[in-house]
Write an enzyme that holds these catalytic residues in place. Structure first.
Site, short mmCIF file in Angstrom:
data_model
loop_
_atom_site.label_atom_id
_atom_site.label_comp_id
_atom_site.label_asym_id
_atom_site.label_seq_id
_atom_site.Cartn_x
_atom_site.Cartn_y
_atom_site.Cartn_z
N ALA A 1 45.51 4.31 -26.71
CA ALA A 1 44.97 3.44 -25.67
C ALA A 1 44.53 4.25 -24.46
CB ALA A 1 46.00 2.39 -25.27
N GLY B 1 52.42 6.71 -30.09
CA GLY B 1 51.07 6.88 -30.64
C GLY B 1 50.10 5.84 -30.12
N CYS B 2 50.56 4.60 -30.00
CA CYS B 2 49.68 3.52 -29.53
C CYS B 2 49.33 3.71 -28.06
CB CYS B 2 50.35 2.17 -29.77
SG CYS B 2 50.66 1.85 -31.52
N THR B 3 50.28 4.17 -27.29
CA THR B 3 50.02 4.43 -25.87
C THR B 3 49.02 5.56 -25.72
OG1 THR B 3 52.22 3.64 -25.26
CG2 THR B 3 51.10 5.08 -23.68
#
Length: 184
Positions: free
Chosen positions: A82, A77-79
């Site tokens: 970003a 999710g963070c990738t």
């Protein structure tokens, strides 16, 4: 093919997140109290991966700031989140806005993450969680996925707490455009 390191980091992060969410004591508040809108945003100075040492919110006066908190470098999710911010970076720059990402990961982890994903905006290392706490975005030992828009005078103008990484950058851009239209 995903690298083994990426896969292991993702599995460990997911296990921690599930454990924290489902087995936390009842008094454990998710995120904490958010700062008030239309007030000065909580000040901060944190180390960055960009090689410039530290970034302070006061250094960004005169620009709109999109401050986004996220749990962990290299997680799915963070990738994705970003990547979406990076994809839309020219639109943010055109609107005099600086994107800043914050998590509890180290400066070295942030540098590796930016290099692997081609990110051209700074990530700040909030290893103690103090800034995340000031923004009501802290859970155990991870930053919670919250985002904030801060105007050029340092006033908090928008808060996002139910963040979907797939569409979040588009939501933030839409709100930023609305806010800029309302500023005289």
């Amino acid at each position: 093919m995903l690298s083994r390191r990426y896969f292991l980091r993702t599995i460990i992060s997911l296990c921690f997140a599930v454990t924290t969410l489902f087995f936390a004591p009842p008094s454990f508040a998710i995120g904490g109290k958010l700062p008030a809108l239309d007030q000065l945003a909580p000040e901060f100075t944190l180390p960055t991966n960009t090689g410039n040492g530290e970034i302070a919110l006061t250094d960004l006066r005169g620009k709109w700031v999109v401050l986004y908190f996220y749990p962990k470098d290299f997680t799915a999710g963070c990738t994705l989140e970003a990547r979406r911010f990076q994809q839309d970076l020219p639109k943010y720059i055109a609107q005099n806005a600086q994107i800043i990402g914050v998590s509890a990961d180290s400066v070295d982890s942030h540098a590796e993450f930016c290099n692997s994903e081609g990110l051209k905006f700074p990530l700040l290392a909030d290893t103690t969680g103090e800034v995340s706490k000031a923004y009501g975005s802290w859970l155990g030992n991870l930053s919670v996925r919250h985002s904030f828009i801060i105007d050029p005078k340092g006033i908090l103008r928008a808060t996002f707490v139910k963040v979907n990484p797939v569409i979040h950058s588009t939501e933030v851009l839409t709100r930023l455009t609305e806010l800029q239209g309302n500023v005289s």
